[in-house]
Motif scaffolding. Structure first.
Motif, PDB file in Angstrom:
ATOM      1  N   ILE A 254       0.857  -1.175   0.000  1.00  0.00           N
ATOM      2  CA  ILE A 254       0.000   0.000   0.000  1.00  0.00           C
ATOM      3  C   ILE A 254       0.898   1.231   0.000  1.00  0.00           C
ATOM      4  O   ILE A 254       1.904   1.279   0.708  1.00  0.00           O
ATOM      5  CB  ILE A 254      -0.924   0.024   1.237  1.00  0.00           C
ATOM      6  CG1 ILE A 254      -1.860  -1.197   1.228  1.00  0.00           C
ATOM      7  CG2 ILE A 254      -1.742   1.320   1.284  1.00  0.00           C
ATOM      8  CD1 ILE A 254      -2.800  -1.268   0.052  1.00  0.00           C
ATOM      9  N   ASP A 255       0.541   2.212  -0.828  1.00  0.00           N
ATOM     10  CA  ASP A 255       1.291   3.465  -0.875  1.00  0.00           C
ATOM     11  C   ASP A 255       1.401   4.042   0.532  1.00  0.00           C
ATOM     12  O   ASP A 255       0.409   4.111   1.266  1.00  0.00           O
ATOM     13  CB  ASP A 255       0.561   4.454  -1.787  1.00  0.00           C
ATOM     14  CG  ASP A 255       1.397   5.685  -2.095  1.00  0.00           C
ATOM     15  OD1 ASP A 255       1.855   6.349  -1.141  1.00  0.00           O
ATOM     16  OD2 ASP A 255       1.571   5.996  -3.277  1.00  0.00           O
ATOM     17  N   PRO A 256       2.607   4.446   0.957  1.00  0.00           N
ATOM     18  CA  PRO A 256       2.779   4.995   2.312  1.00  0.00           C
ATOM     19  C   PRO A 256       1.818   6.127   2.648  1.00  0.00           C
ATOM     20  O   PRO A 256       1.413   6.283   3.803  1.00  0.00           O
ATOM     21  CB  PRO A 256       4.237   5.473   2.306  1.00  0.00           C
ATOM     22  CG  PRO A 256       4.914   4.590   1.311  1.00  0.00           C
ATOM     23  CD  PRO A 256       3.888   4.344   0.236  1.00  0.00           C
ATOM     24  N   GLU A 257       1.423   6.920   1.647  1.00  0.00           N
ATOM     25  CA  GLU A 257       0.515   8.029   1.901  1.00  0.00           C
ATOM     26  C   GLU A 257      -0.892   7.565   2.254  1.00  0.00           C
ATOM     27  O   GLU A 257      -1.697   8.335   2.795  1.00  0.00           O
ATOM     28  CB  GLU A 257       0.454   8.956   0.682  1.00  0.00           C
ATOM     29  CG  GLU A 257       1.758   9.686   0.379  1.00  0.00           C
ATOM     30  CD  GLU A 257       1.608  10.628  -0.799  1.00  0.00           C
ATOM     31  OE1 GLU A 257       0.466  10.868  -1.223  1.00  0.00           O
ATOM     32  OE2 GLU A 257       2.640  11.125  -1.285  1.00  0.00           O
ATOM     33  N   TRP A 258      -1.211   6.302   1.956  1.00  0.00           N
ATOM     34  CA  TRP A 258      -2.569   5.801   2.144  1.00  0.00           C
ATOM     35  C   TRP A 258      -2.648   4.732   3.232  1.00  0.00           C
ATOM     36  O   TRP A 258      -3.693   4.075   3.372  1.00  0.00           O
ATOM     37  CB  TRP A 258      -3.099   5.240   0.830  1.00  0.00           C
ATOM     38  CG  TRP A 258      -3.361   6.297  -0.194  1.00  0.00           C
ATOM     39  CD1 TRP A 258      -2.468   6.833  -1.070  1.00  0.00           C
ATOM     40  CD2 TRP A 258      -4.599   6.965  -0.434  1.00  0.00           C
ATOM     41  NE1 TRP A 258      -3.062   7.792  -1.856  1.00  0.00           N
ATOM     42  CE2 TRP A 258      -4.379   7.889  -1.489  1.00  0.00           C
ATOM     43  CE3 TRP A 258      -5.883   6.870   0.116  1.00  0.00           C
ATOM     44  CZ2 TRP A 258      -5.377   8.702  -1.992  1.00  0.00           C
ATOM     45  CZ3 TRP A 258      -6.882   7.673  -0.383  1.00  0.00           C
ATOM     46  CH2 TRP A 258      -6.626   8.584  -1.417  1.00  0.00           C
ATOM     47  N   ARG A 259      -1.605   4.564   3.975  1.00  0.00           N
ATOM     48  CA  ARG A 259      -1.623   3.543   5.022  1.00  0.00           C
ATOM     49  C   ARG A 259      -2.413   4.025   6.240  1.00  0.00           C
ATOM     50  O   ARG A 259      -2.589   5.210   6.448  1.00  0.00           O
ATOM     51  CB  ARG A 259      -0.189   3.166   5.410  1.00  0.00           C
ATOM     52  CG  ARG A 259       0.550   2.456   4.285  1.00  0.00           C
ATOM     53  CD  ARG A 259       1.998   2.177   4.603  1.00  0.00           C
ATOM     54  NE  ARG A 259       2.668   1.581   3.451  1.00  0.00           N
ATOM     55  CZ  ARG A 259       3.968   1.326   3.383  1.00  0.00           C
ATOM     56  NH1 ARG A 259       4.758   1.620   4.413  1.00  0.00           N
ATOM     57  NH2 ARG A 259       4.491   0.792   2.292  1.00  0.00           N
ATOM     58  N   GLY A 260      -2.864   3.053   7.040  1.00  0.00           N
ATOM     59  CA  GLY A 260      -3.608   3.386   8.248  1.00  0.00           C
ATOM     60  C   GLY A 260      -5.097   3.568   8.010  1.00  0.00           C
ATOM     61  O   GLY A 260      -5.833   3.953   8.933  1.00  0.00           O
TER      62      GLY A 260
ATOM     63  N   LEU B 175      -6.745  -0.154   3.976  1.00  0.00           N
ATOM     64  CA  LEU B 175      -6.673  -0.564   2.577  1.00  0.00           C
ATOM     65  C   LEU B 175      -5.956  -1.898   2.406  1.00  0.00           C
ATOM     66  O   LEU B 175      -6.267  -2.657   1.484  1.00  0.00           O
ATOM     67  CB  LEU B 175      -5.986   0.521   1.746  1.00  0.00           C
ATOM     68  CG  LEU B 175      -6.720   1.864   1.691  1.00  0.00           C
ATOM     69  CD1 LEU B 175      -5.957   2.856   0.823  1.00  0.00           C
ATOM     70  CD2 LEU B 175      -8.133   1.682   1.153  1.00  0.00           C
ATOM     71  N   GLY B 176      -4.996  -2.184   3.289  1.00  0.00           N
ATOM     72  CA  GLY B 176      -4.322  -3.474   3.223  1.00  0.00           C
ATOM     73  C   GLY B 176      -5.300  -4.617   3.462  1.00  0.00           C
ATOM     74  O   GLY B 176      -5.257  -5.641   2.768  1.00  0.00           O
TER      75      GLY B 176
ATOM     76  N   GLN C 154      -8.542  -4.480   2.912  1.00  0.00           N
ATOM     77  CA  GLN C 154      -9.430  -4.555   1.748  1.00  0.00           C
ATOM     78  C   GLN C 154      -8.765  -5.269   0.577  1.00  0.00           C
ATOM     79  O   GLN C 154      -9.372  -6.128  -0.071  1.00  0.00           O
ATOM     80  CB  GLN C 154      -9.846  -3.147   1.315  1.00  0.00           C
ATOM     81  CG  GLN C 154     -10.762  -2.427   2.285  1.00  0.00           C
ATOM     82  CD  GLN C 154     -11.198  -1.080   1.724  1.00  0.00           C
ATOM     83  OE1 GLN C 154     -11.610  -0.971   0.568  1.00  0.00           O
ATOM     84  NE2 GLN C 154     -11.098  -0.044   2.542  1.00  0.00           N
ATOM     85  N   LEU C 155      -7.517  -4.914   0.307  1.00  0.00           N
ATOM     86  CA  LEU C 155      -6.802  -5.527  -0.812  1.00  0.00           C
ATOM     87  C   LEU C 155      -6.670  -7.031  -0.587  1.00  0.00           C
ATOM     88  O   LEU C 155      -6.945  -7.827  -1.494  1.00  0.00           O
ATOM     89  CB  LEU C 155      -5.432  -4.869  -0.972  1.00  0.00           C
ATOM     90  CG  LEU C 155      -4.613  -5.225  -2.218  1.00  0.00           C
ATOM     91  CD1 LEU C 155      -3.600  -4.118  -2.525  1.00  0.00           C
ATOM     92  CD2 LEU C 155      -3.866  -6.532  -2.053  1.00  0.00           C
ATOM     93  N   LEU C 156      -6.248  -7.423   0.603  1.00  0.00           N
ATOM     94  CA  LEU C 156      -6.061  -8.841   0.886  1.00  0.00           C
ATOM     95  C   LEU C 156      -7.385  -9.592   0.807  1.00  0.00           C
ATOM     96  O   LEU C 156      -7.447 -10.709   0.278  1.00  0.00           O
ATOM     97  CB  LEU C 156      -5.432  -9.016   2.272  1.00  0.00           C
ATOM     98  CG  LEU C 156      -5.091 -10.450   2.702  1.00  0.00           C
ATOM     99  CD1 LEU C 156      -4.195 -11.135   1.681  1.00  0.00           C
ATOM    100  CD2 LEU C 156      -4.428 -10.450   4.076  1.00  0.00           C
ATOM    101  N   SER C 157      -8.463  -8.986   1.287  1.00  0.00           N
ATOM    102  CA  SER C 157      -9.776  -9.634   1.231  1.00  0.00           C
ATOM    103  C   SER C 157     -10.199  -9.897  -0.209  1.00  0.00           C
ATOM    104  O   SER C 157     -10.711 -10.977  -0.545  1.00  0.00           O
ATOM    105  CB  SER C 157     -10.827  -8.763   1.925  1.00  0.00           C
ATOM    106  OG  SER C 157     -10.582  -8.670   3.313  1.00  0.00           O
ATOM    107  N   ILE C 158      -9.992  -8.902  -1.075  1.00  0.00           N
ATOM    108  CA  ILE C 158     -10.376  -9.065  -2.482  1.00  0.00           C
ATOM    109  C   ILE C 158      -9.567 -10.168  -3.147  1.00  0.00           C
ATOM    110  O   ILE C 158     -10.102 -11.011  -3.867  1.00  0.00           O
ATOM    111  CB  ILE C 158     -10.203  -7.735  -3.242  1.00  0.00           C
ATOM    112  CG1 ILE C 158     -11.159  -6.672  -2.685  1.00  0.00           C
ATOM    113  CG2 ILE C 158     -10.451  -7.934  -4.737  1.00  0.00           C
ATOM    114  CD1 ILE C 158     -10.913  -5.278  -3.235  1.00  0.00           C
TER     115      ILE C 158
END
Length: 298
Positions: A74-80, A83-84, A86-90
């Protein structure tokens, strides 16, 4: 922002610019690359899928899936922001390959939490060790036994000999031991490849006995012992130590101020050699294995 995360399969050519920007930002913040070389090579050949994660039209992450493995960032600007998860779930929801192996480059608490929540168990620990090569810091010297010489890689026969020896040296290593001639050619096309940084050890009959392949990214002062190996029948003769010192000298000549390498934590013989040469811990990579679903009792 309430936009949901979407994943789309992208060709390496189409995704090159946003993917490389994302990777560069992650590497700058994390201090290491978010994807291993083989995953990127397989994605480039179409053997694995490159997925871009977007939110509101902005690329916020990426994943490489295939060959039974998963890596994502995940882009460092979008962490926390979850999103990680969500991505893993998909990825897991759409995975039809069976249980996956997943790399976490850096033993981060967030990675451990994701692994626990999604039923992944740690199965392998990869150490990144580093050594100072600053001016005035010299590497120990060992004399190569008579009957051997170190020569630079020149392709042709060298390529065939290396692929064959590498497959034997790493016969029990699923990633390194499976490198093909095509994989080697792909690496030779990379900007960092320099044949003079690929050191080959041959005996007096011309047989390839060992090698130390170095990797220096353009503009970087950290040089990597990319892969080093010695034929099992010649172990214990000091050839590995000589190849290491030859590699360290070459990295210093190229202007590197640090040397880096990766080694499995359970490879005690290699770890002991590297520590005796002044390497110390830098980071840890962890490979996780997805648990299989438990069968209900009959």
């Amino acid at each position: 922002m309430t936009d949901s995360l979407t994943l789309s399969v992208s060709s390496p050519d189409e995704a090159r610019e946003p993917f490389l920007r994302l990777v560069a930002r992650a590497a700058l913040v994390d201090g290491q690359h978010p994807f291993n070389d083989q995953a990127q090579i397989d994605a480039g050949k179409g053997a694995r899928s490159l997925l871009l994660a977007e939110r509101g039209g902005t690329v916020v992450g990426a994943a490489i899936v295939g060959q039974g493995e998963l890596e994502f960032v995940i882009d460092p600007e979008w962490r926390g922001e979850g999103l990680g998860r969500q991505l893993l779930s998909i990825v897991l929801r759409n995975n039809a390959q069976g249980p996956l192996l997943a790399w976490a480059h850096g033993d981060h608490p967030a990675s451990r939490r994701l692994a626990e929540n999604y039923r992944f168990d740690a199965v392998r620990t990869l150490l990144q060790l580093r050594r100072d090569l600053s001016p005035g810091v010299s590497a120990p010297r060992t004399e190569i036994p008579s009957g051997f010489e170190v020569v630079p890689y020149r392709g042709g026969r060298d390529a065939d000999d290396w692929v064959e020896l590498n497959s034997r040296v790493f016969a029990g290593h699923a990633e390194q031991g499976s490198i093909t001639a095509d994989d080697l050619r792909f690496r030779q096309s990379e900007a960092w490849f320099d044949p003079d940084d690929f050191l080959l050890l041959r005996d007096d009959r011309g047989r390839l006995i060992g090698y130390n392949w170095l990797k220096i990214e353009p503009g970087d002062t950290v040089g990597e012992i990319y892969v080093i190996g010695v034929e099992e029948g010649h172990a214990g003769q000091g050839l590995g130590r000589h190849l290491m010192n030859a590699g360290l000298s070459r990295l210093a000549e190229r202007g590197c101020t640090q040397a880096a390498l990766y080694v499995d934590a359970d490879n005690t013989r290699a770890v002991a050699l590297y520590r005796s040469l002044g390497f110390t811990d830098h980071t840890i990579d962890v490979q996780y294995a997805q648990r299989t679903a438990r069968r209900s009792a009959r």
